[in-house]
Write an enzyme that holds these catalytic residues in place. Structure first.
Site, short mmCIF file in Angstrom:
data_model
loop_
_atom_site.label_atom_id
_atom_site.label_comp_id
_atom_site.label_asym_id
_atom_site.label_seq_id
_atom_site.Cartn_x
_atom_site.Cartn_y
_atom_site.Cartn_z
N SER A 195 55.44 15.52 35.04
CA SER A 195 56.74 15.98 34.77
C SER A 195 57.63 14.82 33.94
O SER A 195 58.48 14.74 33.05
CB SER A 195 57.40 16.81 35.55
OG SER A 195 57.13 17.87 36.45
N ARG B 224 65.40 11.66 36.22
CA ARG B 224 65.06 12.44 37.47
C ARG B 224 66.18 13.64 37.49
O ARG B 224 65.93 14.79 37.78
CB ARG B 224 65.44 11.70 38.87
CG ARG B 224 64.74 12.66 40.05
CD ARG B 224 64.96 11.80 41.37
NE ARG B 224 63.89 11.14 41.28
CZ ARG B 224 62.52 11.32 42.12
NH1 ARG B 224 62.50 12.73 42.53
NH2 ARG B 224 61.68 10.38 42.11
N HIS C 220 64.98 15.92 34.90
CA HIS C 220 63.76 16.74 35.70
C HIS C 220 64.01 17.82 36.48
O HIS C 220 63.59 18.84 36.57
CB HIS C 220 63.02 15.84 36.40
CG HIS C 220 62.00 16.24 37.39
ND1 HIS C 220 62.03 16.31 38.57
CD2 HIS C 220 60.71 16.78 37.00
CE1 HIS C 220 60.96 16.83 39.18
NE2 HIS C 220 60.05 17.09 38.50
#
Length: 226
Positions: free
Chosen positions: A25, A48, A51
């Site tokens: 990812s 992040r 994500h």
């Protein structure tokens, strides 16, 4: 550009499959973003956050004080407290990852005395929750994590300006329509305390948790590099 976990163990997913999914990812985010303006210690935080939300607008909406990532890593390595505006952040941050560094996480938004004081003053619970954290000595040298309540962020800024409060880092990402954008813009005017913000109305506890997990991973990288 591809994701490199750099040998982290404590801040990785607990299973090989979980690690593989997360790494892929992150690699997808890297490929789709391509070139960006963030430094090597800032991009893992933004990555992040993307994500966690599948929202690529945070590549651009996220801003950092020049010392933010370094200050956050240092505070975590010192076992700092993390004080959140809402319980959702406390629930979302990985307990094993916090325990690895000796960090604790706190919120006071639902405490009976906080609720009573807020009602008596016709204010918000978030304001009195931050005042309680300050009375208990939890805000100095702490990471302050605000994802929901702009009034919590405004109170922390007031404590910095009026009472000399010195947190290690403020992750200021309140979401919404009343004072959210303004509180973050005000935080960005501070130069004595490092901060990470999201410009505009977007924010939320999910983003704060993602940023904290990125900082925990950066702290582990720093500890392994000693």
């Amino acid at each position: 550009m591809s994701y490199n976990p750099q040998g982290n163990t404590a801040t990785e997913q607990m299973t090989k499959l979980g690690q593989a999914i997360e790494h892929e990812s992150f690699a997808i985010v890297d490929r789709e973003v391509g070139e960006h303006r963030y430094g090597p210690s800032e991009w893992p935080v933004v990555r992040r956050m993307i994500h966690a939300t599948a929202d690529f607008e945070f590549n651009g909406l996220t801003r950092f004080h020049p010392n933010a990532a370094a200050a956050g890593s240092r505070a975590i390595l010192a076992g700092c407290p993390i004080v959140a505006d809402v319980e959702m952040i406390c629930v979302g941050v990985s307990k094993p990852r916090l325990a690895h560094f000796g960090c604790s996480v706190h919120h006071f938004i639902s405490d009976d005395d906080v609720i009573a004081d807020a009602k008596a003053a016709n204010s918000t619970r978030a304001v009195f929750a931050m005042r309680k954290a300050h009375r208990h000595g939890l805000l100095d040298n702490a990471i302050v994590a605000v994802g929901n309540a702009p009034t919590a962020l405004l109170e922390v800024i007031r404590l910095i300006r009026d009472e000399g409060l010195q947190p290690a880092l403020i992750v200021g990402m309140p979401v919404g329509f009343v004072s959210a954008e303004e509180s973050k813009a005000l935080l960005a005017t501070l130069d004595t305390v490092p901060w990470i913000i999201t410009d505009g109305r977007k924010g939320g506890s999910t983003l704060v948790v993602a940023a904290l997990h990125a900082l925990l991973a950066l702290a582990e990288q720093q500890s392994r590099g000693r």
